[in-house]
Design a protein around this motif. Structure first.
Motif, mmCIF file in Angstrom:
data_model
loop_
_atom_site.group_PDB
_atom_site.id
_atom_site.type_symbol
_atom_site.label_atom_id
_atom_site.label_comp_id
_atom_site.label_asym_id
_atom_site.label_seq_id
_atom_site.Cartn_x
_atom_site.Cartn_y
_atom_site.Cartn_z
ATOM 1 N N ARG A 1 6.079 -12.991 -2.415
ATOM 2 C CA ARG A 1 4.930 -12.347 -1.764
ATOM 3 C C ARG A 1 3.816 -12.061 -2.763
ATOM 4 N N ASP A 2 4.149 -11.416 -3.876
ATOM 5 C CA ASP A 2 3.127 -11.069 -4.852
ATOM 6 C C ASP A 2 2.575 -12.313 -5.550
ATOM 7 N N HIS A 3 3.402 -13.332 -5.690
ATOM 8 C CA HIS A 3 2.956 -14.606 -6.250
ATOM 9 C C HIS A 3 1.890 -15.237 -5.344
ATOM 10 N N VAL A 4 2.114 -15.205 -4.046
ATOM 11 C CA VAL A 4 1.154 -15.774 -3.094
ATOM 12 C C VAL A 4 -0.130 -14.950 -3.054
ATOM 13 N N PHE A 5 0.009 -13.628 -3.031
ATOM 14 C CA PHE A 5 -1.162 -12.749 -2.889
ATOM 15 C C PHE A 5 -2.042 -12.737 -4.143
ATOM 16 N N GLU B 1 14.178 5.759 5.989
ATOM 17 C CA GLU B 1 13.432 5.536 4.749
ATOM 18 C C GLU B 1 11.938 5.703 5.027
ATOM 19 N N THR B 2 11.290 6.571 4.253
ATOM 20 C CA THR B 2 9.872 6.864 4.485
ATOM 21 C C THR B 2 8.995 6.625 3.272
ATOM 22 N N ASP B 3 9.591 6.332 2.126
ATOM 23 C CA ASP B 3 8.813 6.106 0.912
ATOM 24 C C ASP B 3 8.174 4.716 0.999
ATOM 25 N N ASN B 4 6.856 4.667 1.087
ATOM 26 C CA ASN B 4 6.174 3.395 1.263
ATOM 27 C C ASN B 4 6.404 2.433 0.107
ATOM 28 N N ARG B 5 6.536 2.971 -1.110
ATOM 29 C CA ARG B 5 6.795 2.075 -2.237
ATOM 30 C C ARG B 5 8.132 1.363 -2.070
ATOM 31 N N VAL B 6 9.130 2.090 -1.608
ATOM 32 C CA VAL B 6 10.444 1.493 -1.374
ATOM 33 C C VAL B 6 10.377 0.488 -0.232
ATOM 34 N N LEU B 7 9.669 0.853 0.823
ATOM 35 C CA LEU B 7 9.562 -0.031 1.981
ATOM 36 C C LEU B 7 8.876 -1.347 1.620
ATOM 37 N N ASP C 1 10.220 -5.120 1.719
ATOM 38 C CA ASP C 1 9.452 -6.187 2.365
ATOM 39 C C ASP C 1 9.412 -7.420 1.469
ATOM 40 N N ALA C 2 9.221 -7.224 0.181
ATOM 41 C CA ALA C 2 9.209 -8.345 -0.764
ATOM 42 C C ALA C 2 10.547 -9.078 -0.760
ATOM 43 N N GLN C 3 11.632 -8.331 -0.612
ATOM 44 C CA GLN C 3 12.955 -8.960 -0.557
ATOM 45 C C GLN C 3 13.093 -9.826 0.701
ATOM 46 N N ARG C 4 12.532 -9.354 1.806
ATOM 47 C CA ARG C 4 12.589 -10.154 3.035
ATOM 48 C C ARG C 4 11.765 -11.432 2.892
ATOM 49 N N SER D 1 0.829 -1.206 0.000
ATOM 50 C CA SER D 1 0.000 0.000 0.000
ATOM 51 C C SER D 1 0.861 1.251 0.000
ATOM 52 N N ARG D 2 0.369 2.285 -0.642
ATOM 53 C CA ARG D 2 1.020 3.595 -0.545
ATOM 54 C C ARG D 2 0.539 4.354 0.681
ATOM 55 N N GLN D 3 -0.487 3.805 1.348
ATOM 56 C CA GLN D 3 -1.083 4.493 2.490
ATOM 57 C C GLN D 3 -0.362 4.201 3.803
ATOM 58 N N PHE D 4 0.308 3.053 3.889
ATOM 59 C CA PHE D 4 0.981 2.693 5.141
ATOM 60 C C PHE D 4 2.185 1.811 4.834
ATOM 61 N N ALA D 5 3.092 1.751 5.795
ATOM 62 C CA ALA D 5 4.315 0.966 5.634
ATOM 63 C C ALA D 5 4.066 -0.486 6.015
ATOM 64 N N PRO D 6 4.911 -1.405 5.548
ATOM 65 C CA PRO D 6 4.762 -2.810 5.943
ATOM 66 C C PRO D 6 5.071 -3.014 7.410
ATOM 67 N N GLY D 7 4.566 -4.093 7.953
ATOM 68 C CA GLY D 7 4.867 -4.438 9.332
ATOM 69 C C GLY D 7 6.258 -5.036 9.463
ATOM 70 N N ILE D 8 6.611 -5.361 10.671
ATOM 71 C CA ILE D 8 7.931 -5.940 10.941
ATOM 72 C C ILE D 8 7.955 -7.390 10.468
ATOM 73 N N ARG D 9 9.047 -7.730 9.778
ATOM 74 C CA ARG D 9 9.218 -9.096 9.300
ATOM 75 C C ARG D 9 10.675 -9.496 9.527
ATOM 76 N N PRO D 10 10.960 -10.750 9.864
ATOM 77 C CA PRO D 10 12.353 -11.171 10.055
ATOM 78 C C PRO D 10 13.180 -10.927 8.789
ATOM 79 N N GLY D 11 14.425 -10.563 8.992
ATOM 80 C CA GLY D 11 15.314 -10.328 7.862
ATOM 81 C C GLY D 11 16.004 -8.982 7.967
ATOM 82 N N THR D 12 16.658 -8.574 6.899
ATOM 83 C CA THR D 12 17.390 -7.306 6.878
ATOM 84 C C THR D 12 16.420 -6.138 6.981
ATOM 85 N N PRO D 13 16.546 -5.300 7.997
ATOM 86 C CA PRO D 13 15.608 -4.182 8.144
ATOM 87 C C PRO D 13 15.833 -3.105 7.097
#
Length: 405
Positions: free
Chosen positions: A188-192, A150-156, A160-163, A133-145
């Motif tokens: 992630r996008d494959h599953v969703f 960084e505040t750009d939601n698209r980048v975040l 997240d997909a990399q994690r 979403s562009r409206q909010f950032a992803p939640g915490i997920r294990p892996g490289t933070p």
């Protein structure tokens, strides 16, 4: 029509599939649920007459230790669940299956089994929190933070997909290769998929404009529970004013420290009786006073209607059940989507979000005093009238459409 429903997660991830399975059965379909073999879930499915196919380890064995699972634990669990899905879902599908619907902890492997058998696949979620979403950032997920600042939601969300790829990609593509399927570069996008189903109430979880994915809203999957309350619980309820209910469901090690004592003293400070939901956290009374009663697994739909307020962790299912009961809530969120549900409860005026994860007697007493006011109670009853209960039937009919398309 034969439907395979699958999940891995807490009670809130399993119970909606029971509601959907029952709705499918009422429409003439055969439904099986592949889910973790926790005793609680075995009992739940048996009571509904829905076949259970055990999937992976029990959830209790993963989350009910003295401390919450670590990132290292997640790195071990992810590939193990991928392997379990390929093995279990493939075996179940070989017995006959027209469609697979998956939900719960990122169900990598379910779509791939559907691809192997050439049948439709549907991903469903119980909230919007985990969707890009562009409206909010992803939640915490294990892996490289993500980099600090960084505040750009698209980048975040890209990070997240990399994690997700780091957690699941190796195992998923290894199993796909064994089936002769090409690799997936964005797990992630494959599953969703591009059209995930949203099994959440529109009042509690508005979704318009919240994600670029083409959501298919169905409403929450609620199975009406007509079980009577146990005699001793009914006697307690009838012996005085409605009590405050406090429970943290499957939170186990995530429950606030000393929450039973804090809750009991908070209720007593307001002259209220209290009901403790034992749950996986093992909440227990601190003395032998008759103003406190401890319950195990019961009909929450019936119980919440008879409570003065419901204090809970903010799981999607508990939030929806409390909202449907018209009883005001205090939400003390712990992880994942729970802060989102706490915010929605506060925004709707049907309760209080206690965002501090460590309630004190003073803070919880104040929150309870606020929700026990006439205004909050009236608002909770008004919102209850807007919540639809036909979501499971809506989803069941959509599954028929999916198979017949």
């Amino acid at each position: 029509m034969r439907v395979l429903l699958t999940t891995w997660g807490s009670r809130g991830d399993v119970e909606p599939l029971v509601g959907l399975a029952v709705a499918l059965r009422e429409l003439g379909a055969e439904a099986r649920v592949c889910a973790p073999p926790d005793e609680e879930f075995v009992t739940l499915l048996k009571r509904a007459g829905v076949p259970l196919v055990p999937l992976g380890p029990t959830v209790h064995s993963v989350v009910a230790g003295p401390t919450p699972p670590t990132g290292e634990d997640a790195l071990k669990l992810a590939p193990a669940l991928v392997a379990a899905r390929f093995e279990t879902l493939s075996a179940a599908a070989e017995e006959g299956c027209d469609v697979i619907l998956a939900t719960g902890l990122l169900p990598a492997g379910a779509r791939d089994v559907a691809e192997k058998f050439g049948i439709p696949y549907v991903y469903a979620c119980f909230h919007i929190f985990g969707l890009p979403s562009r409206q909010f950032a992803p939640g915490i997920r294990p892996g490289t933070p993500s980099p600090e600042g960084e505040t750009d939601n698209r980048v975040l969300w890209q990070q997240d997909a990399q994690r997700v790829n780091a957690l699941y990609g190796g195992a998923l593509n290894s199993h796909r290769a064994a089936l002769g399927l090409p690799p997936v570069d964005n797990v992630r996008d494959h599953v969703f998929t591009g059209t995930p189903w949203l099994a959440a109430d529109a009042t509690l979880c508005p979704s318009e404009g919240m994600t670029e994915l083409d959501l298919v809203p169905t409403g929450a999957w609620i199975r009406p529970d007509d079980r009577p309350l146990p005699d001793d619980l009914a006697e307690f309820l009838e012996s005085g004013e409605p009590p405050v209910y406090v429970g943290f469901g499957s939170m186990a090690a995530y429950a606030p420290k000393d929450i039973a004592r804090v809750a009991i003293e908070s209720a007593r400070a307001l002259g209220r009786r209290i009901l403790l939901g034992r749950g996986w956290a093992g909440l227990a009374s601190i003395d032998d006073a008759d103003d406190c009663f401890v319950v195990g697994e019961v009909n929450q739909q019936a119980l919440f209607r008879r409570a003065a307020a419901v204090v809970h962790h903010g799981g999607a299912g508990t939030t929806t059940t409390a909202a449907l009961s018209g009883t005001p809530q205090v939400v003390v969120p712990r992880i994942a989507d729970q802060p989102y549900w706490a915010e929605r409860v506060a925004e709707l005026g049907i309760g209080v979000a206690h965002q501090d994860p460590a309630p004190t007697v003073e803070s919880l007493s104040a929150a309870l005093a606020a929700v026990l006011s006439p205004g909050t109670g009236a608002r909770a009853k008004a919102v209850a009238d807007t919540i639809r209960t036909d979501g499971a039937t809506v989803a069941a009919k959509l599954l028929f459409d999916t198979v017949n398309a």
